[in-house]
Design a protein around this motif. Structure first.
Motif, PDB file in Angstrom:
ATOM      1  N   LEU A  46     -31.127 -11.097  -2.755  1.00 47.60           N
ATOM      2  CA  LEU A  46     -30.109 -10.555  -1.860  1.00 47.60           C
ATOM      3  C   LEU A  46     -28.853 -10.240  -2.668  1.00 47.60           C
ATOM      4  N   GLY A  47     -28.166  -9.202  -2.295  1.00 49.89           N
ATOM      5  CA  GLY A  47     -26.992  -8.791  -3.058  1.00 49.89           C
ATOM      6  C   GLY A  47     -25.698  -9.385  -2.534  1.00 49.89           C
TER       7      GLY A  47
ATOM      8  N   LEU B 199     -20.389 -19.799  -0.634  1.00 44.39           N
ATOM      9  CA  LEU B 199     -19.517 -19.362  -1.734  1.00 44.39           C
ATOM     10  C   LEU B 199     -20.185 -19.389  -3.112  1.00 44.39           C
ATOM     11  N   PRO B 200     -21.005 -20.394  -3.452  1.00 44.71           N
ATOM     12  CA  PRO B 200     -21.693 -20.313  -4.749  1.00 44.71           C
ATOM     13  C   PRO B 200     -22.649 -19.118  -4.846  1.00 44.71           C
ATOM     14  N   LYS B 201     -23.269 -18.773  -3.718  1.00 43.29           N
ATOM     15  CA  LYS B 201     -24.167 -17.608  -3.714  1.00 43.29           C
ATOM     16  C   LYS B 201     -23.375 -16.324  -3.929  1.00 43.29           C
ATOM     17  N   LEU B 202     -22.239 -16.225  -3.261  1.00 39.00           N
ATOM     18  CA  LEU B 202     -21.385 -15.047  -3.452  1.00 39.00           C
ATOM     19  C   LEU B 202     -20.913 -14.970  -4.897  1.00 39.00           C
ATOM     20  N   ALA B 203     -20.467 -16.096  -5.437  1.00 42.08           N
ATOM     21  CA  ALA B 203     -19.986 -16.123  -6.827  1.00 42.08           C
ATOM     22  C   ALA B 203     -21.086 -15.723  -7.810  1.00 42.08           C
ATOM     23  N   ALA B 204     -22.315 -16.125  -7.537  1.00 40.14           N
ATOM     24  CA  ALA B 204     -23.425 -15.813  -8.440  1.00 40.14           C
ATOM     25  C   ALA B 204     -23.816 -14.341  -8.400  1.00 40.14           C
ATOM     26  N   THR B 205     -23.578 -13.681  -7.275  1.00 36.30           N
ATOM     27  CA  THR B 205     -23.985 -12.278  -7.157  1.00 36.30           C
ATOM     28  C   THR B 205     -22.901 -11.289  -7.558  1.00 36.30           C
TER      29      THR B 205
ATOM     30  N   PHE C 164     -23.840 -11.490   1.238  1.00 34.43           N
ATOM     31  CA  PHE C 164     -23.043 -12.716   1.227  1.00 34.43           C
ATOM     32  C   PHE C 164     -21.596 -12.438   1.654  1.00 34.43           C
ATOM     33  N   ALA C 165     -21.054 -11.272   1.295  1.00 27.58           N
ATOM     34  CA  ALA C 165     -19.707 -10.910   1.738  1.00 27.58           C
ATOM     35  C   ALA C 165     -19.689 -10.687   3.250  1.00 27.58           C
ATOM     36  N   SER C 166     -20.741 -10.073   3.776  1.00 23.69           N
ATOM     37  CA  SER C 166     -20.839  -9.876   5.228  1.00 23.69           C
ATOM     38  C   SER C 166     -20.959 -11.213   5.949  1.00 23.69           C
ATOM     39  N   GLU C 167     -21.713 -12.122   5.370  1.00 26.92           N
ATOM     40  CA  GLU C 167     -21.841 -13.453   5.956  1.00 26.92           C
ATOM     41  C   GLU C 167     -20.495 -14.180   5.951  1.00 26.92           C
TER      42      GLU C 167
ATOM     43  N   GLY D 220     -49.527 -21.334  -8.043  1.00 32.77           N
ATOM     44  CA  GLY D 220     -48.886 -20.642  -9.163  1.00 32.77           C
ATOM     45  C   GLY D 220     -48.057 -19.441  -8.761  1.00 32.77           C
ATOM     46  N   GLY D 221     -47.530 -19.388  -7.527  1.00 31.71           N
ATOM     47  CA  GLY D 221     -46.759 -18.247  -7.044  1.00 31.71           C
ATOM     48  C   GLY D 221     -45.414 -18.101  -7.743  1.00 31.71           C
ATOM     49  N   VAL D 222     -44.856 -16.932  -7.584  1.00 36.27           N
ATOM     50  CA  VAL D 222     -43.563 -16.639  -8.178  1.00 36.27           C
ATOM     51  C   VAL D 222     -42.465 -17.117  -7.218  1.00 36.27           C
ATOM     52  N   TYR D 223     -41.488 -17.782  -7.776  1.00 32.48           N
ATOM     53  CA  TYR D 223     -40.354 -18.249  -6.983  1.00 32.48           C
ATOM     54  C   TYR D 223     -39.134 -17.412  -7.343  1.00 32.48           C
ATOM     55  N   LEU D 224     -38.522 -16.820  -6.332  1.00 35.50           N
ATOM     56  CA  LEU D 224     -37.303 -16.047  -6.546  1.00 35.50           C
ATOM     57  C   LEU D 224     -36.165 -16.717  -5.796  1.00 35.50           C
ATOM     58  N   ASP D 225     -35.057 -16.843  -6.459  1.00 36.91           N
ATOM     59  CA  ASP D 225     -33.891 -17.446  -5.845  1.00 36.91           C
ATOM     60  C   ASP D 225     -33.247 -16.443  -4.892  1.00 36.91           C
ATOM     61  N   GLU D 226     -32.577 -16.960  -3.872  1.00 34.00           N
ATOM     62  CA  GLU D 226     -31.922 -16.128  -2.878  1.00 34.00           C
ATOM     63  C   GLU D 226     -30.939 -15.149  -3.518  1.00 34.00           C
ATOM     64  N   GLU D 227     -30.208 -15.617  -4.528  1.00 31.82           N
ATOM     65  CA  GLU D 227     -29.211 -14.772  -5.178  1.00 31.82           C
ATOM     66  C   GLU D 227     -29.848 -13.600  -5.919  1.00 31.82           C
ATOM     67  N   ASP D 228     -31.110 -13.772  -6.366  1.00 29.87           N
ATOM     68  CA  ASP D 228     -31.802 -12.694  -7.066  1.00 29.87           C
ATOM     69  C   ASP D 228     -32.312 -11.626  -6.111  1.00 29.87           C
TER      70      ASP D 228
END
Length: 139
Positions: A13-14, A44-50, A18-21, A3-11
């Motif tokens: 990391l800022g 790119l989807p991660k950058l767009a989401a953040t 992703f811009a540095s990557e 029952g652990g909490v799942y956090l998405d990468e976009e939530d």
């Protein structure tokens, strides 16, 4: 799964990360000689989401770093899906960051169009300017 909490990468990391990557990925072109489009499809989807979640002042700085990287990627020739993801990122940068950048992009296009009419620009320069300018409008 317990029952652990799942956090998405976009939530977690800022947009900075992703811009540095993105900068690192584009910078590695000189070593590899090619652009890894699979990594771009992940990044790119991660950058767009953040982008909408980032602080406006920070976002303006990131936009100044990412726009030249996007232009370079389009100039190298990326697939349609990557171009569309670049368009999403640029659109979000203009929506949430600094809209002034769009005016310089339009000016580059107008300069390229005028030069093409006069025949003074090479076709590769024309394609680079056109690709970079139209990438922000959903091509």
């Amino acid at each position: 799964m317990d029952g652990g909490v799942y956090l998405d990468e976009e939530d977690c990391l800022g947009a900075e990360l992703f811009a540095s990557e993105l900068e690192l990925l584009v910078g590695s072109i000189k070593l590899r000689g090619r652009l890894d489009q699979v990594q771009l499809l992940e990044l790119l989807p991660k950058l767009a989401a953040t982008i909408p979640k980032a602080d406006r002042a920070l976002l303006k700085g990131l936009q100044k770093k990412c726009e030249p990287a996007f232009t370079e990627m389009i100039g190298m020739g990326v697939c349609t899906t990557v171009r569309r993801l670049i368009a999403v990122c640029l659109t979000r940068f203009y929506m949430y960051g600094d809209i002034i950048g769009i005016y310089s992009r339009v000016h580059s296009l107008q300069t390229a169009l005028n030069a093409k009419e006069q025949g003074s620009k090479s076709s590769s320069t024309w394609q680079l300017l056109l690709g970079a300018g139209s990438g922000g409008f959903g091509e």
